[in-house]
Design a protein around this motif. Structure first.
Motif, PDB file in Angstrom:
ATOM      1  N   GLY A 170      81.334 -35.824  89.765  1.00  0.00           N
ATOM      2  CA  GLY A 170      80.263 -35.720  88.879  1.00  0.00           C
ATOM      3  C   GLY A 170      80.907 -36.579  87.747  1.00  0.00           C
ATOM      4  N   PHE A 171      81.778 -35.868  86.827  1.00  0.00           N
ATOM      5  CA  PHE A 171      82.315 -36.687  85.822  1.00  0.00           C
ATOM      6  C   PHE A 171      83.935 -36.901  86.017  1.00  0.00           C
ATOM      7  N   PRO A 172      82.826 -38.399  86.900  1.00  0.00           N
ATOM      8  CA  PRO A 172      84.963 -39.751  86.366  1.00  0.00           C
ATOM      9  C   PRO A 172      85.594 -39.807  85.208  1.00  0.00           C
ATOM     10  N   ASN A 173      86.677 -39.942  85.047  1.00  0.00           N
ATOM     11  CA  ASN A 173      87.471 -40.489  84.316  1.00  0.00           C
ATOM     12  C   ASN A 173      87.411 -38.435  82.563  1.00  0.00           C
ATOM     13  N   LEU A 174      87.596 -37.706  83.460  1.00  0.00           N
ATOM     14  CA  LEU A 174      87.092 -36.592  82.203  1.00  0.00           C
ATOM     15  C   LEU A 174      87.975 -35.726  83.110  1.00  0.00           C
ATOM     16  N   PHE A 175      89.256 -35.493  82.074  1.00  0.00           N
ATOM     17  CA  PHE A 175      90.333 -34.049  83.076  1.00  0.00           C
ATOM     18  C   PHE A 175      90.078 -32.515  82.084  1.00  0.00           C
ATOM     19  N   THR A 176      90.958 -31.380  82.598  1.00  0.00           N
ATOM     20  CA  THR A 176      91.318 -30.911  82.186  1.00  0.00           C
ATOM     21  C   THR A 176      91.904 -30.057  82.130  1.00  0.00           C
ATOM     22  N   VAL A 177      92.999 -29.924  80.869  1.00  0.00           N
ATOM     23  CA  VAL A 177      94.257 -29.267  80.960  1.00  0.00           C
ATOM     24  C   VAL A 177      94.047 -27.967  80.990  1.00  0.00           C
ATOM     25  N   THR A 178      94.845 -27.609  81.855  1.00  0.00           N
ATOM     26  CA  THR A 178      94.664 -25.621  82.089  1.00  0.00           C
ATOM     27  C   THR A 178      93.649 -25.358  82.236  1.00  0.00           C
ATOM     28  N   GLY A 179      92.274 -25.480  82.814  1.00  0.00           N
ATOM     29  CA  GLY A 179      91.252 -24.863  82.542  1.00  0.00           C
ATOM     30  C   GLY A 179      91.420 -24.157  85.047  1.00  0.00           C
ATOM     31  N   PRO A 180      90.090 -23.765  84.994  1.00  0.00           N
ATOM     32  CA  PRO A 180      89.989 -22.473  85.953  1.00  0.00           C
ATOM     33  C   PRO A 180      89.761 -24.019  87.243  1.00  0.00           C
ATOM     34  N   GLY A 181      90.914 -23.184  88.035  1.00  0.00           N
ATOM     35  CA  GLY A 181      91.178 -23.623  89.557  1.00  0.00           C
ATOM     36  C   GLY A 181      92.793 -24.448  88.844  1.00  0.00           C
ATOM     37  N   SER A 182      93.565 -23.284  88.329  1.00  0.00           N
ATOM     38  CA  SER A 182      95.094 -24.371  87.860  1.00  0.00           C
ATOM     39  C   SER A 182      95.867 -23.029  87.947  1.00  0.00           C
ATOM     40  N   PRO A 183      96.892 -23.069  87.879  1.00  0.00           N
ATOM     41  CA  PRO A 183      97.838 -22.066  87.257  1.00  0.00           C
ATOM     42  C   PRO A 183      97.611 -21.501  86.235  1.00  0.00           C
ATOM     43  N   SER A 184      97.353 -21.991  85.274  1.00  0.00           N
ATOM     44  CA  SER A 184      97.579 -21.517  83.792  1.00  0.00           C
ATOM     45  C   SER A 184      98.067 -20.421  83.525  1.00  0.00           C
ATOM     46  N   VAL A 185      96.706 -19.134  83.118  1.00  0.00           N
ATOM     47  CA  VAL A 185      96.879 -17.727  82.678  1.00  0.00           C
ATOM     48  C   VAL A 185      97.396 -16.669  83.626  1.00  0.00           C
ATOM     49  N   LEU A 186      97.978 -17.623  84.771  1.00  0.00           N
ATOM     50  CA  LEU A 186      98.913 -16.522  85.640  1.00  0.00           C
ATOM     51  C   LEU A 186     100.234 -16.955  85.242  1.00  0.00           C
ATOM     52  N   CYS A 187     100.286 -17.617  84.240  1.00  0.00           N
ATOM     53  CA  CYS A 187     101.483 -18.865  84.295  1.00  0.00           C
ATOM     54  C   CYS A 187     102.276 -18.401  82.933  1.00  0.00           C
ATOM     55  N   ASN A 188     103.462 -18.615  82.366  1.00  0.00           N
ATOM     56  CA  ASN A 188     104.258 -19.030  81.243  1.00  0.00           C
ATOM     57  C   ASN A 188     103.728 -20.048  80.821  1.00  0.00           C
ATOM     58  N   MET A 189     102.446 -20.400  79.459  1.00  0.00           N
ATOM     59  CA  MET A 189     101.667 -21.493  79.478  1.00  0.00           C
ATOM     60  C   MET A 189     101.973 -22.653  79.521  1.00  0.00           C
ATOM     61  N   GLY A 220      97.785 -19.305  93.567  1.00  0.00           N
ATOM     62  CA  GLY A 220      99.181 -19.789  94.998  1.00  0.00           C
ATOM     63  C   GLY A 220     100.952 -19.741  93.801  1.00  0.00           C
ATOM     64  N   GLY A 221     100.614 -19.803  92.582  1.00  0.00           N
ATOM     65  CA  GLY A 221     102.421 -19.838  91.798  1.00  0.00           C
ATOM     66  C   GLY A 221     101.891 -21.799  91.295  1.00  0.00           C
ATOM     67  N   MET A 222     103.015 -21.328  90.528  1.00  0.00           N
ATOM     68  CA  MET A 222     103.187 -22.064  89.963  1.00  0.00           C
ATOM     69  C   MET A 222     103.820 -23.458  90.319  1.00  0.00           C
ATOM     70  N   ALA A 223     105.323 -23.079  91.090  1.00  0.00           N
ATOM     71  CA  ALA A 223     105.718 -24.182  91.585  1.00  0.00           C
ATOM     72  C   ALA A 223     105.433 -24.142  92.978  1.00  0.00           C
ATOM     73  N   ARG A 224     104.534 -23.483  93.756  1.00  0.00           N
ATOM     74  CA  ARG A 224     103.875 -24.768  94.717  1.00  0.00           C
ATOM     75  C   ARG A 224     102.602 -25.770  94.435  1.00  0.00           C
ATOM     76  N   TYR A 225     102.254 -24.829  93.192  1.00  0.00           N
ATOM     77  CA  TYR A 225     100.902 -26.053  92.634  1.00  0.00           C
ATOM     78  C   TYR A 225     101.606 -27.108  91.953  1.00  0.00           C
ATOM     79  N   ARG A 226     102.589 -26.853  91.541  1.00  0.00           N
ATOM     80  CA  ARG A 226     103.103 -28.105  90.714  1.00  0.00           C
ATOM     81  C   ARG A 226     103.546 -29.304  92.396  1.00  0.00           C
ATOM     82  N   GLY A 227     104.364 -28.902  93.430  1.00  0.00           N
ATOM     83  CA  GLY A 227     104.410 -29.411  94.592  1.00  0.00           C
ATOM     84  C   GLY A 227     103.269 -30.373  94.787  1.00  0.00           C
ATOM     85  N   ILE A 228     102.174 -29.023  95.009  1.00  0.00           N
ATOM     86  CA  ILE A 228     101.044 -30.393  95.383  1.00  0.00           C
ATOM     87  C   ILE A 228     100.163 -31.028  94.789  1.00  0.00           C
ATOM     88  N   CYS A 229     100.324 -30.996  93.119  1.00  0.00           N
ATOM     89  CA  CYS A 229     100.194 -32.216  92.163  1.00  0.00           C
ATOM     90  C   CYS A 229     100.660 -33.239  92.684  1.00  0.00           C
TER      91      CYS A 229
END
Ligand code: FAD
Ligand code: NAP
Length: 548
Positions: free
Chosen positions: A431-450, A524-533
């Motif tokens: 519902g929010f086309p062309n809007l990107f959120t950097v390190t928001g919820p749903g990404s590893p962000s704060v569980l990681c060396n940012m 799920g971890g930064m490395a796994r997340y990067r692989g998914i993306c």
């Protein structure tokens, strides 16, 4: 990609500013790099709007006594430029706030970023215009801008949480939140100071405040673990080693679930004898830092494994703190080690051996009110000259929801997220086309060396926009089924760890009254997340709807 605005206004009216290719909100670590990537790599027209009067984000705002990193300096930096890596010299194992702020100012100058940043400019609203396929952005000064892509780089820990304690407005002394600290500093000399909060911030600030205050009272609601930081100046040998071996260090950071440059030992707590375990914990305690978590692979997955570390750390509190009553309050910890972000400290527990420091257990005697003279708990009134709120942040969603973001059909982000944040890969919302959120919820962000998480997000967004340009795609938005499936994966990843067991954690939004209790970051971890993306992108941006 987007043609500049026509510049033709009717007579006497100023021409509207040209539509930007991309508008970025925030000039911290994320916004600076996003600007560099879109402007200098893709050649787009880009502006950054920043509420502060300088760059730095977290490190601009958090100037409280003792503020420093808990990522090691050689890993808390950008890695995209070899030249930058070679020319910048960190001085300490854990850099203090002024040094990190100097670094980010250096980056802004070195890459000539300031000319596209407007300071003292807060974005108050952003509305998507479906007919024009543009975002219409409004600032606090009432200025209006239009942009094709809107990228929020507003920070995960940037909305100060000042608890609504009755009577604050009547307090005769001064009060400060650590995340909005005065630039000129605060003089505690001869003052009676009350500090509320014992998270990473409070654990850093209390020892430093205690050095100059006449008296410090720490008001603790939830007791916390902490491991010594063992901060020290970096030796010339270490600095040389980092410069010579950075590609390997970077590989290690990128391959780790947490983005740090230390190896997580591939052994279970129960693969070793109790004596060996004790020796391993002792060595990690002596070495200091977040590596303590990496001594065994199952510390954050198995409660039984975690209990061994928790017991060790509580034992250290008992050893350090001399007064039995104080020691009992500090070590009465009700959650697994590292289920909340684990702090590291310099002399935190030892601070309670000082004659000018006292601890108040808010679980036993809650705060009832702030009075003109100080803080009143259910037990008594504590007269104070200064109150320090080390009470954290409305994390991950705070700044996003403060802006009035409206997507297709006027849908508000706040409405879309009534039951908690929902997005695809932490990057986009249906519902929010062309809007990107950097390190928001749903990404590893704060569980990681940012910085690792930030570089990954910024580069993914940049590649995605380049792909759209190359294929004449005008709009991108996740498909509802992809978003739902991602939310399930975020929940499953959290439930595979002990993290949801800390019921009062800000990861769950539990520190802000009324906020939905949803585990927000992807565990799920930064490395796994990067692989998914990467896989999603290679597979033609699977799960995203793209249209011309
Ligand atoms: C005290 C503290 C210590 C930390 N230590 C570490 C650490 O050791 N290691 C680690 O990995 N992470 C740490 N973090 C997390 C830290 O936030 C990130 O590492 C990183 O700095 C985030 O950068 P960012 O650019 O994404 O966000 P931020 O640095 O928060 O920057 C966001 C910017 O957006 C601006 N902004 C927000 N809303 C608006 C708006 N509506 N309009 C205009 N501008 C807006 C803000 O003013 C801010 O400048 C720490 C956080 C805190 C609070
Ligand atoms: N590099 C570093 O070392 C560093 C330093 C600072 C911050 N950070 C980052 O920033 C995050 C936030 O840290 P933070 O310490 O600022 O916030 P935090 O972890 O949320 O801690 C806030 C503290 O304030 C207490 N508190 C909140 N509201 C209260 C109330 N109404 N009454 C009494 N006590 C209250 C909390 O108690 P409860 O636990 O009971 O809610 C907690 O002890 C960290 O987790 C970390 O990611 C990192």
């Amino acid at each position: 990609m987007i043609a500049a605005g026509s510049g033709e206004g009717s007579a006497g009216r100023a021409a509207p500013p040209p539509t930007l290719d991309a508008l970025i909100v925030g000039a911290g670590f994320s916004g600076l790099y996003q600007l560099y990537c879109l402007r200098d790599r893709l050649g787009l027209s880009v502006e950054v709007l920043e509420a502060a009067d300088g760059v730095g984000g977290t490190w601009y705002w958090n100037r409280y006594p003792g503020a420093r990193c808990d990522s090691e300096s050689h890993t808390y930096c950008y890695t995209f430029s070899k030249e930058l890596l070679q020319e910048w010299e960190w001085t300490e194992r854990y850099p203090a706030q002024p040094e990190i702020l100097r670094y980010l100012n250096h980056v802004a100058d070195r890459f000539d970023l300031r000319r596209n940043i407007r300071f003292n400019t807060r974005v108050t609203a952003a509305h998507y215009d479906e007919v024009a396929n543009l975002w219409r952005v409004t600032t606090g000064q009432g200025e209006r801008l239009t942009t094709k892509f809107l990228i929020t780089a507003v920070g995960c820990l940037s909305t100060a949480n000042v608890p609504r304690i009755p009577g604050l407005e009547t307090f005769r002394g001064r009060w400060y939140h650590t995340g909005q600290w005065p630039h000129g500093g605060v003089d505690f000399t001869g003052k009676r100071v009350g500090q509320i909060g014992t998270g990473s911030t409070g654990i850093q600030s209390a020892p430093v405040i205690a050095e100059s205050a006449a008296h410090l009272t720490v008001f603790q609601r939830t007791a916390n673990y902490s491991v010594p930081a063992r901060n020290a100046p970096l030796t010339p040998e270490f600095k040389r080693h980092v410069k010579e071996t950075f590609p390997e260090i970077r590989r290690l950071m990128n391959g780790n679930p947490n983005g740090h440059a230390f190896v997580i030992e591939d052994r279970s707590v129960f693969d070793v004898t109790p004596e060996q375990r004790q020796a391993i914990y002792e060595a990690a305690w002596k070495r200091g830092g977040l590596q303590f978590r990496a001594t065994f692979r199952d510390l954050v997955q198995s409660k039984a494994a975690n209990d061994t570390a928790a017991e060790f750390l509580k034992g250290k509190i008992r050893e350090i703190v001399k007064d039995p009553k104080t020691e009992a309050i500090l070590s009465n910890i009700d959650h697994p080690y590292a289920a909340k972000r684990p702090p590291i400290d310099t002399d935190y527990f030892d601070t309670f051996n000082r004659r000018n420091v006292a601890l108040v257990d808010l679980r036993a005697t809650p705060i009832e009110a702030i009075t003109p003279a100080g803080i009143r708990t259910s037990d008594k009134e504590y007269p104070l000259d200064i109150i320090v709120f080390a009470t954290g942040f409305d994390a991950l969603t705070g700044q996003l929801l403060r802006m009035e973001i409206r997507g297709r059909d006027g849908l508000g982000l706040a409405e879309a997220w009534t039951a908690g944040p929902r997005n695809y890969l932490g990057l986009q919302v249906v519902g929010f086309p062309n809007l990107f959120t950097v390190t928001g919820p749903g990404s590893p962000s704060v569980l990681c060396n940012m910085p690792v998480a930030i570089e990954q997000h910024v580069e993914w967004i940049t590649d995605c926009i380049a792909h759209m340009r190359d294929h004449a795609i005008e709009r991108i938005e996740p498909r509802p089924e992809a978003m739902n499936s991602w939310i399930e994966q975020v929940n499953a990843a959290a439930n595979a760890t002990l993290l949801p067991l800390a019921a009062h954690s800000w990861y769950l939004g539990a520190n802000v009254p009324g906020k939905p209790r949803v585990f927000m970051p992807y565990a799920g971890g930064m490395a796994r997340y990067r692989g998914i993306c990467n896989e999603v992108a290679t597979d033609g941006y699977r799960g995203f709807a793209m249209s011309r």
